[in-house]
Design an enzyme around this catalytic site. Sequence first.
Site, PDB file in Angstrom:
ATOM      1  N   CYS A   1      -2.234   9.383   2.787  1.00  0.00           N
ATOM      2  CA  CYS A   1      -1.786   8.856   1.499  1.00  0.00           C
ATOM      3  C   CYS A   1      -2.800   9.095   0.387  1.00  0.00           C
ATOM      4  CB  CYS A   1      -1.475   7.367   1.613  1.00  0.00           C
ATOM      5  SG  CYS A   1      -2.868   6.342   2.107  1.00  0.00           S
TER       6      CYS A   1
ATOM      7  N   GLU B   1       0.873  -1.178   0.000  1.00  0.00           N
ATOM      8  CA  GLU B   1       0.000   0.000   0.000  1.00  0.00           C
ATOM      9  C   GLU B   1       0.903   1.219   0.000  1.00  0.00           C
ATOM     10  OE1 GLU B   1      -3.125  -0.106  -0.407  1.00  0.00           O
ATOM     11  OE2 GLU B   1      -3.520  -2.213  -0.060  1.00  0.00           O
TER      12      GLU B   1
END
Length: 481
Positions: A264, A230
């Site tokens: 993010c 990720e």
Amino acid sequence: MTARDSDVEVVGNGLGGSTAAGAPAGIVGALRRAFDSGRTRPAAWRKEQLRRMQAMLTEHEDELTAAMRSDLGKAPAEAWATELRLVWREIGHTLRHLDRWMRPEHVHVPAVLQPARAKVVCEPLGVALVVSPWNYPVQLLLLPMAAAIAAGNAVVGKPSELAPATSAAVARLVPTYLDPEAVAILEGGPAEARALLAERFDHIFYTGSTRIARSVMEAAAKHLTPVTLELGGKCPAIVDRDANLDVTARRLAYGKFVNAGQTCVAPDYVLVHRDVERPLLDRLASMVREFYGDDPKVSPDYGRIVTDHHFQRLMGLLEGGSFAETVAGGAAWADPASRYLPPTILRGVAPDAPVMGEEIFGPILPVLAVPDMAAAVAFVNDRPKPLSLYVFARHDAGARGILAATSSGSACVNTCIVQLAVPDLPFGGVGDSGMGAYHGRRGFDTFSHRKSVMTKPALPEPPLQYPPYTKLRQRLLRGIY
């Protein structure tokens, strides 16, 4: 170097660790013995661990939110909503569906192979490693750990040392709530990171930078260990001229400046139709004042940059220039002593400006005007595929066209970042923004092996499939197959 690339070199990004319980090899060995004993496989064990994790989040809300306040200046309400409650809700979703996810999936057997039965069985992989970052130090550690537990694995979680208060709190609480023989937390730095990654795991789940992810993959390759990565990247927001600008500005400002931009999936930059550039900028600046007041520094709801290193990196982006106007915030209002960087909005940013060259990972929002949506699509497609992409448009057809012409790990229309809160939406990247996904059923599948099982009775035993293949048998076989 990107916003998270420097973690290992500076003070470690949490790629390994040690605790009083022993060195990585000893802890991983103990977890493997627990898994091999069958301890983690029963549904009852899995559910009990998940309920205990929920209880930990509820009973120690004050301690955990205080730790995140210490590490990131995160407001308690924000920490509750984006970390504790989000994890609690997803665990609840898993508990409601776990029996169904664990149930064998029966599949059709062709007539030529009858009589027979076939099914797919989800079995746990073994011992999983979860490496989490510092920006959401509870959510991004416990969500994948919960998925690994739901799938029946033993798991070790590695919190980031850049969020030391939260790391210490989790390391203390997890062994008191969860089964310490099958669930562990390791703290430590770069030296321990190498030792931990040298161990054999059955799955590694890493959240962090693209550059460090390559090192994780290299270590995993030595054992042929599958990985979920990720990562991040520059998530664009595209605003068409027919968008509802009031709603667009509110949702963009929240998505960008929550957690001081250290998210993010935060909008990294905005591509806005030039006809509505100024109205959008005015509304964005107004939203900053509405959220955080005239002086965000004194707002209890606005966070801080995690370390001095990251603060200086962000200041360097602003001091790099190549933009026409600072619409809100700016370096002049920053305070190095408290690592305060105000919500900053930039206009007239050059495409090759320093702030456009790397993932910002902070409260700086460049806004670039484009002549039309085709230019916006071309701009996005000329860069690595982002983790998320956001489209703001009044008409569905326009939004669908942009989504069809671009590629991203996830996407939203007329909102941003909230896709993470939908358990049934798989979350993950594509290309440089990551591989694999989790949340909900996809998280369960990530930490499971889907084993194919076929069962045939001893009789009857048709001879056609076996040699010798006489002409008669061949004709019959061709007719049946």
